[in-house]
Design a protein around this motif. Structure first.
Motif, PDB file in Angstrom:
ATOM      1  N   ALA B  51     -10.620 -21.946  26.083  1.00 31.16           N
ATOM      2  CA  ALA B  51     -11.022 -22.983  25.720  1.00 31.16           C
ATOM      3  C   ALA B  51     -12.220 -23.456  26.517  1.00 31.16           C
ATOM      4  N   ASN B  55     -12.535 -29.038  26.587  1.00 27.44           N
ATOM      5  CA  ASN B  55     -11.210 -29.064  26.320  1.00 27.44           C
ATOM      6  C   ASN B  55     -10.478 -28.667  27.644  1.00 27.44           C
ATOM      7  N   ASN B 166      -7.526 -27.647  14.162  1.00 32.83           N
ATOM      8  CA  ASN B 166      -9.062 -28.068  13.907  1.00 32.83           C
ATOM      9  C   ASN B 166      -9.225 -27.951  12.424  1.00 32.83           C
ATOM     10  N   TRP B 297     -14.327 -28.162  16.109  1.00 37.95           N
ATOM     11  CA  TRP B 297     -14.238 -27.373  17.757  1.00 37.95           C
ATOM     12  C   TRP B 297     -15.815 -28.067  18.422  1.00 37.95           C
ATOM     13  N   TYR B 298     -16.672 -28.785  17.444  1.00 37.87           N
ATOM     14  CA  TYR B 298     -17.853 -29.300  18.042  1.00 37.87           C
ATOM     15  C   TYR B 298     -18.042 -30.547  18.252  1.00 37.87           C
ATOM     16  N   GLU B 331      -5.021 -24.366  16.461  1.00 34.26           N
ATOM     17  CA  GLU B 331      -5.716 -23.659  17.341  1.00 34.26           C
ATOM     18  C   GLU B 331      -4.919 -22.673  17.769  1.00 34.26           C
ATOM     19  N   LEU B 367      -9.701 -32.381  21.429  1.00 34.81           N
ATOM     20  CA  LEU B 367      -8.734 -31.665  21.015  1.00 34.81           C
ATOM     21  C   LEU B 367      -7.719 -32.455  19.825  1.00 34.81           C
TER      22      LEU B 367
END
Lengths: 274, 447, 317
Positions: B51, B55, B166, B297-298, B331, B367
């Motif tokens: 991660a 994160n 995600n 995730w961005y 994830e 997250l």
């Protein structure tokens, strides 16, 4: 006279163009590194307000001090060991005749042509059995193993280029093999050996795959492998990445500029009438 | 300011821990064979993560919380970036220095070999003990199930526990969207997206920002559009490798053609084929482009760079009224090494990560926590992302998560990414791309 | 003591024909020096390192290539199936084709450029030559991760290359270099040229330094211009280095994956993939170690064959 001038102009033009082509990408990294983080440069113009603080920020976040220290330890060890081994074996292959010479040269040839990816997995298992992963030795040993192939070939070519009279003169004076090597050949071939030192240092410093696989511990990593991690962490902060890239490149550039004075010295010494 | 001081103490802590563990190792060596000493050691756990920093700060916070309740347990959080992880994880997990807990991508190609070689342990007993299967969304937990030979996943024995998830959706630049009179939250069908992209182009903006040298960003956009057009069950079957599954369905074909149309309309940033993935994200973060199709995730990176100027919505369905769905997944699940000396404590820590009371911490670290919980977002985007996440998780029978296509086979990522580059360049058509993917799939599941 | 003076006397007496066939000068100590075991003692350290850390793992790789293996579990015997699959694979074929084209960029152009620049730099002691020598070698010094970063920016849509083309009125030739199916390979090739040229130059510089300067004096007295001088003296004088330079750049180019890795990752599609990159992807992304091993063995054999043929052509022993 006019022709000489023309030659001179052509010479400088060729070299100038080549130098420009080399420097442009490097210069562009510098421009990006000092451009504001909110608007990284894309052109060649220097930013109106250069952000030198990017370097401090990258240094603080990237742990580059440790990375550079690790790379230095590894590269210096690799150079010391690999150069000595290469000189010795290059000497034997160029100056001596012995049964099995061709056969014994073959493994070195394999080392010369092998892609490192081809052996990285077995190498890891073997080093682990020896308890050498996560240790600088685990990177030093394979690099020496790989580089002595080129080193041997190089020193063999260099020694083979030494004039026969000199070698024979030494023999007539009763020099044995070691004396011939240490007193005659090595001093004579110092520029070529210095070149080898520089090359090994650069290769070792910039080696990526081996250190990435063998060294898991972030505190053991080498500079280029550490830069990879840094890129993963600060992916959208382009100027900071550029500053980090400069930290990885700079020590080796400094070493290069320092050592090359010796090469130049050696070269001119050899080039001007002996 | 505050963040930095936290970070530096974290570093100091890590250094102290490293020193401590080294000292223990030396002690153990010098103690030789006297195994009786083991009982006196403090419990030491190592958690290996891929991660990114944002994160990871959340992981560390959860760990600190756990340590407050269990001071006898020392926990080291070790990080490797994911590309390097893939190069080395098998070597590390089969070594004596394997970490206790590994955050491992689910699926045959990465987790499969670990399962087949018995390097990670089944977590069924712990699942029963902690009630994971009752408490947590099965559509997420099931992704960590595998056949014991490691060749198929989605059902079978539980080998890990994902603690977050995600989805892929549309990020948008609020200021630009507003200026263009676009309200992405009101998108009802893909036709609305088409209209918004056209309006952006009309106004001289870059409608879709992207850097696609590496190939996967276009694949992420494609995944998003596919989720709008295709049936979730069919795509899940394809990714899980169920017998007879197909990717060349009319829905996926329509989606692929839709992406191709966007290329032809030059909605995608013209420089995309020559721009790096991260450079593309960086440009969007700096305010170039109205939309960007990417994964959550961005979210943290973009929120950090853009503040409340960035928004996020799911791709709307092609036909109005369909249940919310998105290309997305759990994830990487947390798995326990078979070499761990304290599997029960490792399991306890993993459970702790997935508890509702820690959801806020994970959420604040960008997250999407597995445990449905009431969490507050201080930035608008966080609220939008969470809304999308809960909507997708709660939708329909098996949930609206359609998984990521590149996990279908070990070579699918390359087939898809490279194929889409060729589609972008006009070298192949949509049908040819899907045929190629089906061929790849058929080869992998031939036996 | 007399040894040193002999050397001094011998220096500068190197005869031109010697320079033409330096290979004859090897192995001059047929007997008498160092005893029977000296050669073996000299080569032992290098050979031992090479065998332990390269030769032995390579044999293991060859063994893996006959198995289906995921890197951990017990390998399954597959005979030559991996090889058949690799040779039939469209990606690997494309990679071979690409590397054939790239040969021009990582070997032929860099060696020629290195030779020309080395000849110019060492021809006369002109001001600035030290600067050029230092600069031209710089790319060898920079880690490829850094190089890749710089070139991606240079080649991008709004990047420096397109800016320059626009500035000189060649707007029609601007393109997205690394993303263009027809041009990406050339763009990657030029990065290879950029990286490799300085290396050849340094080899030639040290070669030229060992050429007897009286040969140049003689050529100049005969009225030879720089070009004639280059072909009459410099080129024959660095024949040995030419062999080394061609070998090293050829091998380096054939086995390298990093330039491709840091610029295009083999794309667009498979337009810029090379065999070493295929090995990397197959082993570390597809997790198919057996197939990757088969590729590695094939690639190693091909490079070895290329080097042996080359050595025959160049008259090296």
């Amino acid at each position: 006279m006019r022709r000489a001038n023309l030659n001179l102009t052509v010479s400088y033009a060729i070299l100038g163009l080549a130098a420009l082509a080399i420097l442009l990408p490097l210069y562009s990294i510098l421009v990006v590194a000092i451009s504001p983080q909110s608007a990284p440069a894309i052109g060649l113009g220097l930013p109106a307000d250069p952000q030198w603080s990017n370097f401090a920020a990258a240094w603080a976040q990237g742990n580059f001090g440790v990375l550079i220290k690790n790379s230095t330890v590894i590269a210096v060890s690799v150079v010391a060991v690999a150069v000595v081994f290469s000189v010795l074996s290059g000497f034997a292959f160029s100056m001596m005749e012995f049964p099995g010479k061709r056969l014994l040269f073959l493994p070195l040839l394999v080392g010369l042509v092998l892609p490192f990816e081809a052996v990285i997995l077995p190498l890891y298992y073997n080093l682990r059995a020896l308890g050498l992963t996560d240790s600088p030795l685990g990177v030093i040993l394979p690099e020496v193993g790989l580089y002595v192939a080129f080193g041997t070939l190089w020193m063999r070519a260099v020694f083979a280029g030494v004039s026969r009279e000199i070698v024979e003169a030494a023999r007539i004076d009763g020099a044995n093999a070691m004396q011939l090597l240490w007193i005659v050949l090595i001093p004579m071939c110092r520029p070529a050996i210095t070149t080898l030192v520089v090359l090994f240092f650069l290769w070792s410093w910039n080696e990526f795959l081996v250190s990435l696989v063998i060294l898991q511990d972030p505190l053991q990593r080498t500079a280029p492998a550490g830069l990879g991690a840094f890129v993963g962490e600060y992916l959208t902060n382009v100027p900071l990445l550029a500053a980090g890239a400069i930290y990885v490149a700079l020590p080796v550039v400094i070493v290069y500029f320092f050592l090359q004075r010796y090469i130049i010295e050696g070269l001119t010494q050899g080039a001007v009438k002996g | 300011m505050k963040k930095e001081s936290v970070e530096s103490t974290g570093l100091a802590r890590a250094a102290r821990r490293a020193a401590a563990s080294m000292a223990v190792a030396v002690l153990a060596l010098s103690a030789g064979t006297s195994m009786g000493m083991v009982n006196d050691d403090p419990v030491q756990l190592r958690l290996w993560t891929v991660a990114p920093k944002l994160n990871r700060d959340g992981y560390q916070a959860v760990i600190d919380r756990y340590r407050a309740a269990h001071p006898e347990v020392e926990i080291a959080l070790e990080y490797t970036e994911s590309e390097a992880f893939l190069r080395t994880y098998k070597l590390v997990m089969s070594s004596d220095s394997a970490p206790d807990i590994i955050e491992c991508p689910q699926g045959q190609s990465v987790m499969g070999p670990l399962v087949a070689a018995g390097l990670v342990i089944p977590l069924e007993p712990y699942a029963a003990q902690y009630g994971w299967t009752d408490r947590l969304s099965p559509s997420l937990v099931n992704q960590a199930r595998m056949s014991d030979d490691g060749r198929s996943y989605g059902s079978g024995t539980l080998y890990g526990l994902p603690i977050s998830g995600n989805v892929i959706g549309l990020y948008y630049n609020r200021a630009k969207a507003q200026a263009l009179g676009i309200d992405p939250e009101a998108f009802a069908t893909m036709a609305d997206v088409d209209a918004a992209l056209a309006a952006a182009k009309e106004a001289g903006e870059v409608p879709l920002m992207m850097g696609n040298v590496d190939g996967d960003p276009l694949a992420k956009l494609w995944e998003g559009v596919v989720s709008a057009h295709a049936v979730p069950e069919a795509k899940r079957a394809f990714v899980y490798g169920r017998a007879g599954a197909r990717i060349d369905t009319p829905g996926v074909l329509a989606a692929t053609q839709h992406v191709r149309d966007w290329v032809e309309e030059t909605y995608i940033y013209r420089g995309a084929p020559g721009l790096g993935r991260d450079d593309g994200v960086a440009r969007f973060a700096r305010g170039e482009g109205v939309f960007m199709g990417q994964g959550t995730w961005y979210q943290g990176t973009l929120a950090e760079a853009m503040g409340d100027n960035v928004g996020f919505v799911l791709f709307p369905p092609a036909e109005a009224g369909a249940e919310p769905r998105a290309s997305g997944s759990a994830e990487k699940p947390f798995c326990i090494s078979s070499k761990s000396r304290h599997p029960e404590i490792a399991a306890d820590l993993i459970d702790f990560f997935g508890r509702p009371e820690n959801a806020q911490i994970l959420y604040d670290a960008s997250l999407l926590p597995i445990a449905p919980a009431e969490v507050d977002g201080d930035l608008p985007i966080a609220g939008q992302v969470l809304e999308a996440w809960t909507a997708v998780l709660g939708a329909g029978e098996g949930g609206g998560l359609t998984l990521h296509t590149d996990w279908a086979t070990s070579s699918m990522g390359r087939t898809l990414n490279g194929g889409l580059q060729e589609l972008y360049g006009g070298r192949i058509d949509s049908a040819a791309l899907l045929a190629r993917m089906q061929h790849d799939w058929a080869g992998a599941y031939a036996q | 003591m007399s040894l040193a003076s002999d050397i001094g006397a011998a220096r500068g007496r190197r005869k031109p024909q010697r320079a033409l066939r330096p290979q004859r000068e090897g192995a001059v100590l047929k007997s008498g020096i160092g005893g029977r075991y000296a050669p073996y003692l000299c080569i032992f350290p290098a050979l031992a390192m090479s065998l332990s850390f390269i030769g032995f793992p390579l044999a293991q790789t060859a063994w893996y290539s006959l198995h289906a293996w995921d890197g951990i579990s017990a390998p399954e015997w597959r005979g030559l199936q991996n090889y058949a699959q690799v040779l039939a694979s469209a990606n690997f074929q494309q990679a071979l084709q690409n590397v054939g084209v790239l040969l021009v960029f990582f070997c032929i152009i860099p060696v020629s450029a290195g030779l020309v620049t080395a000849a110019i730099i060492s021809r006369r002691k002109l001001p600035g030559m030290g600067f050029f020598r230092s600069v031209l070698f710089l790319p060898q010094v920079i880690a490829l991760v850094v190089t890749g970063m710089a070139w991606r920016w240079m080649y991008s849509f709004e990047g420096v290359i397109n800016q320059i083309l626009t500035a000189v009125g060649l707007e029609d030739y601007t393109r997205i270099w690394l993303g263009d199916f027809d041009w990406a390979l050339l763009a990657v090739g030029l990065v290879m040229t950029w990286v490799a040229s300085g290396f050849s130059m340094v080899l030639f510089l040290s070669g030229i330094a060992r050429i007897d300067s009286s040969l140049y004096d003689a050529a100049r007295i005969d009225g030879a211009g720089p070009v004639a001088e280059f072909f009459a003296v410099t080129l024959p004088g660095v024949k040995q280095e030419l062999g080394v330079a061609v070998t090293i750049t050829l091998v380096g180019g054939l086995r390298a994956f990093d330039v491709v890795y840091v610029t295009t990752a083999g794309g667009p599609g498979t337009a810029t993939t090379v065999p070493a990159f295929e090995i990397y992807v197959t082993a570390f992304r597809d997790q198919a170690v057996g197939q990757a091993a088969a590729m590695a063995v094939l690639l190693t054999a091909m490079i070895l064959a290329a080097v042996l043929i080359l050595r025959r052509i160049m008259g090296m022993k």
